[in-house]
Design an enzyme around this catalytic site. Sequence first.
Site, short mmCIF file in Angstrom:
data_model
loop_
_atom_site.label_atom_id
_atom_site.label_comp_id
_atom_site.label_asym_id
_atom_site.label_seq_id
_atom_site.Cartn_x
_atom_site.Cartn_y
_atom_site.Cartn_z
N ASP A 379 0.83 -1.19 0.00
CA ASP A 379 0.00 0.00 0.00
C ASP A 379 0.87 1.25 0.00
OD1 ASP A 379 -2.71 1.00 0.13
OD2 ASP A 379 -2.24 1.72 2.13
N GLU A 426 0.72 -0.71 -5.23
CA GLU A 426 -0.46 0.16 -5.20
C GLU A 426 0.02 1.55 -5.60
OE1 GLU A 426 -2.38 3.25 -4.25
OE2 GLU A 426 -1.80 2.70 -2.22
N ASP A 479 -11.38 0.35 -0.46
CA ASP A 479 -11.52 1.76 -0.11
C ASP A 479 -12.63 2.45 -0.90
OD1 ASP A 479 -9.59 2.02 1.87
OD2 ASP A 479 -7.98 2.34 0.43
#
Length: 585
Positions: A379, A426, A479
């Site tokens: 991430d 990501e 998300d």
Amino acid sequence: MLPLRAPQGVRSQNKQQQGSLLHISSRKLVARGVGGSCPRHQQSPSLCRSRRPLAALALKLGGGPGPGDKLGPDYDKQLPSYDKGRRAGILLHPTSLPGPYGIGELGDEARRFVDWLADAGMTCWQLLPLVPPDPMYYSPYAGTDAACGNPLVISIQELIKDGLLEPSETPPRVPVGDVDFPAVAAAKTPLLQTAARRLLRDDRFARLRDEYLAFRSAHPWIEDSAAFDVARNLPELCMLAWWEWPEPLRLRQPAALQEFREQNKDAIDEFVAIQYFFEKQWKAVRSYANSRGIKIIGDMPIYVGGHSADVWSNRHLFELNEAGLPAEVSGVPPDAFSATGQLWGSPLYRWPAHKEEGYQWWTNRMARTLELYDECRIDHFRGFAGYWSVDARESTAMNGVWRQGPGLELFTAMTKALGAVPILAEDLGVITRDVVELREAIGAPGMVVLQFAWGGGPGNVHLPHNAYENCFVYPGTHDNETAVGWFRSSANETDRAYIRSYLRTDGSDIAWDFIRACMAAVPRTCVMMLQDVMRLDNSARMNTPGTAAGNWRWRVGDRDVWEGLRGAAADLRRLANDTNRLPRA
């Protein structure tokens, strides 16, 4: 949790940007052994790499038949392979699985989900971080330990099968609904402690105890993890952050640590035993998934929580002041999602200290990750190229500065120690050239998200026709809103009109319109939230960035859900076959 960042938008095509890429890319190609610059393809190393087979073919033909010579009888059987390794999978966190005790667990229901994945022609299962979540909001992206597992997903039934619990000791069954994390913790923690004490003290479990001791010996980091967890749960310390602990323990003075370990030996042993339960059960689930052709894709937040075993035991590797508080904290500057930026508050890495140690902490973290997963999403990958640094005294992320990340040398160190490191980068948000160059230099796939595709016109990088092969494509991620929820509440009329035109749809089945578009797109890997497969609205949303409370709670339903989704599995399998994502025998 690292909140959702703004879409990348439209790739720039101006010549000035292209020129600055040429110089960097040509240096990178030489360093990677391509054999010099390739003027036609300097912006795309993958294109340059594609020339190598042509050179090899030329050499091979040079020593073979000449023009007009007869070829062998099997010449027309030597056909090229068009298998591009295309695949598809589902994003679902284990906490969302069915189960009788208020939360998904690592037992039979996890294996039933794996069976459903296999029936659906899926070959990967992506999940969120499996770390112990923060004890206030239970975010898996703000865990208390980057190497440990979440004890709340340990299966009570598996402990009963091992004889460590009696059937009569199970907690009350809870109707399936959203996870009530405090209630689950209150019900399960005493049982896990009971099972741990039996493992440690009962002669009936000598074999399991040997496995526990082997696990403990093979993972020396767990001693600090256990000490931290026991300390943070002591009545006199449970309301304090570690930098507020008494100085000897806060500073990890050797004599104080030794005394603490001796005084709390039983609790420390129980913590390690519970982590052994997690390890045993998770590896059994992963092994079962692998046996059915399913790879597990884990998730690693780039930052770790400030009140964590990681920072307490390695404070020299973080930007902390003398008191142990962060001097600089993480976030992103103002963007499309927030006029004041996003202030995450995690302590930043002291990268020169990591470099001095040869990035050993990161290598150890990645080694642990690859013990648990087949592949791993990182991430906020962009932070390895350049990261936003905000003074810890600021109340928003507006007043920060960009700082240089470790770049390629971090991944070079990890690869040297571990070999291939199969990561997913990501790379959502406002992505600068150096982020793309770093991702391409290590050969990592990036991400595109279809929900982000509808602004900026036909040049938007998230549109299927602009995607690239070495990439993961999603209708939406954890998300995002669900596809149905987004189309109904957040998409403006311009978005909807473009979608109806582009996908040739009226929008009445928008979740599967998005799924079909992603499955047919160029990227090798397509991953879909199970909520979108189920055509659910935003009541099934997993996380709303920018809000702390009420997230991570969604559950898929009761144990009969997989029977109810049998038709969806058949539809996914047909779609996987039609788009060359079905595994070949």
